[in-house]
Design a protein around this motif. Sequence first.
Motif, PDB file in Angstrom:
ATOM      1  N   GLU A 198       0.720  -1.306  -0.121  1.00  0.00           N
ATOM      2  CA  GLU A 198       0.081   0.142  -0.090  1.00  0.00           C
ATOM      3  C   GLU A 198       0.812   1.258  -0.086  1.00  0.00           C
ATOM      4  O   GLU A 198       2.125   1.230   0.432  1.00  0.00           O
ATOM      5  N   ARG A 199       0.261   2.288  -0.628  1.00  0.00           N
ATOM      6  CA  ARG A 199       0.818   3.625  -0.636  1.00  0.00           C
ATOM      7  C   ARG A 199      -0.036   4.772  -0.549  1.00  0.00           C
ATOM      8  O   ARG A 199      -1.069   4.511  -1.113  1.00  0.00           O
ATOM      9  N   ARG A 200       0.103   5.909  -0.032  1.00  0.00           N
ATOM     10  CA  ARG A 200      -0.879   7.106  -0.090  1.00  0.00           C
ATOM     11  C   ARG A 200      -0.092   7.883  -1.104  1.00  0.00           C
ATOM     12  O   ARG A 200       1.112   8.411  -0.701  1.00  0.00           O
ATOM     13  N   VAL A 201      -1.056   8.434  -1.881  1.00  0.00           N
ATOM     14  CA  VAL A 201      -0.338   9.483  -2.611  1.00  0.00           C
ATOM     15  C   VAL A 201      -1.438  10.930  -2.997  1.00  0.00           C
ATOM     16  O   VAL A 201      -2.725  10.491  -2.590  1.00  0.00           O
ATOM     17  N   GLN A 202      -1.111  11.983  -3.319  1.00  0.00           N
ATOM     18  CA  GLN A 202      -1.947  13.065  -3.210  1.00  0.00           C
ATOM     19  C   GLN A 202      -2.321  13.421  -4.563  1.00  0.00           C
ATOM     20  O   GLN A 202      -1.686  13.373  -5.671  1.00  0.00           O
ATOM     21  N   VAL A 203      -3.410  13.542  -4.793  1.00  0.00           N
ATOM     22  CA  VAL A 203      -4.284  13.756  -6.337  1.00  0.00           C
ATOM     23  C   VAL A 203      -4.382  15.210  -6.252  1.00  0.00           C
ATOM     24  O   VAL A 203      -4.345  15.944  -5.410  1.00  0.00           O
ATOM     25  N   PRO A 204      -4.739  15.629  -7.473  1.00  0.00           N
ATOM     26  CA  PRO A 204      -5.000  16.994  -7.814  1.00  0.00           C
ATOM     27  C   PRO A 204      -6.304  17.305  -6.849  1.00  0.00           C
ATOM     28  O   PRO A 204      -7.082  16.911  -7.081  1.00  0.00           O
ATOM     29  N   GLY A 205      -5.974  18.675  -6.386  1.00  0.00           N
ATOM     30  CA  GLY A 205      -7.159  19.147  -5.525  1.00  0.00           C
ATOM     31  C   GLY A 205      -6.729  18.918  -3.993  1.00  0.00           C
ATOM     32  O   GLY A 205      -7.456  19.367  -3.032  1.00  0.00           O
ATOM     33  N   GLY A 206      -5.530  18.421  -3.617  1.00  0.00           N
ATOM     34  CA  GLY A 206      -5.224  18.277  -2.252  1.00  0.00           C
ATOM     35  C   GLY A 206      -5.567  17.113  -1.573  1.00  0.00           C
ATOM     36  O   GLY A 206      -5.090  16.923  -0.394  1.00  0.00           O
ATOM     37  N   LEU A 207      -6.445  16.329  -1.963  1.00  0.00           N
ATOM     38  CA  LEU A 207      -6.867  15.152  -1.272  1.00  0.00           C
ATOM     39  C   LEU A 207      -6.011  13.839  -1.550  1.00  0.00           C
ATOM     40  O   LEU A 207      -5.156  13.923  -2.476  1.00  0.00           O
TER      41      LEU A 207
END
Length: 311
Positions: free
Chosen positions: A77-86
């Motif tokens: 698993e990994r967490r990434v930030q998408v456009p919009g800051g989420l």
Amino acid sequence: MIYRHCIAPPRAFTQFSHDIIRHPRLSSDAVRLLTWQLSLPQGARESLSRTAERARIGATAFTRAKRQLKEEGFVHERRVQVPGGLWVTQQLVSNVPLNPGEAAKILAQTPVASVPGPTSANPVSPQVAPSRRNPTVGAPTPRPTDGHPRKDPGENTSHHPAESAPPPEPQPEPSPATDQARALVATLPHISPDLRHIPRGMHDELTHLTARWLAAGHTPTAVRTHILRGLPSDGTPVHRPGGLLRYLLREVPPPSEPPAQHAPAGTLSPGRSAPGRPAPRLAGLRECEGDHVQATLFRPVGDETRCRRCN
């Protein structure tokens, strides 16, 4: 002997390695979760938590199975930030163990799913992308910056003098009856072995009760005699001497009148029995000849002269 009969499925099947089915460190829930995920069609975006719900795997078992799959390298698993800051969570499930570097390369080549709009026809899983947030009620306001006092107090308020504590309430001076009652309560553990363990926290209460007896005209000897008569004479142990004393001293009877000094022969004072004749409540009692601090009465069964405690 065990016989096996296997028929190859003509359609809708998935090939799994024996290393997965026979893995020595994966539980049955972990194997079921992994094989279910690997059997999904290509391009499916079903999260591990959704698969656990469909596979009837409980929350605790799912947490343990997911941890085992991550430790063995089948899930990353990994967490990434998408456009919009989420922020979104990407999950990678593989049929062979991968180290963190290999998993990072594969995830880097996978496009990050964007947050679905209200008219999106292909929404992604809630675990892959967070849901849309509702705006808060009201309009944004600027941060308040005028919190300082507008008036100059005209004095130095940085060190106010400490408020003086209220004077303690004056305690009533102990009366002679209270001092005598306190001394009497201190001697109670010595008049009987049943009173050796009076709680110290009850001394003030017993002192107040004893002071009522003394104020009513009873002598300390009369109080001790009343307490000794209230103790069990059949050898029953007293587990709560403080409670027994509270019960014995709760009601204050009127003191007995002293005998008349010049009473005519053959007359009796009110409330007194005839000379040589015991009171009705003392009929049948005998004074113990054993070693006691005060006179101890008991009810004999035969011709014994000592109570059960002295025998």
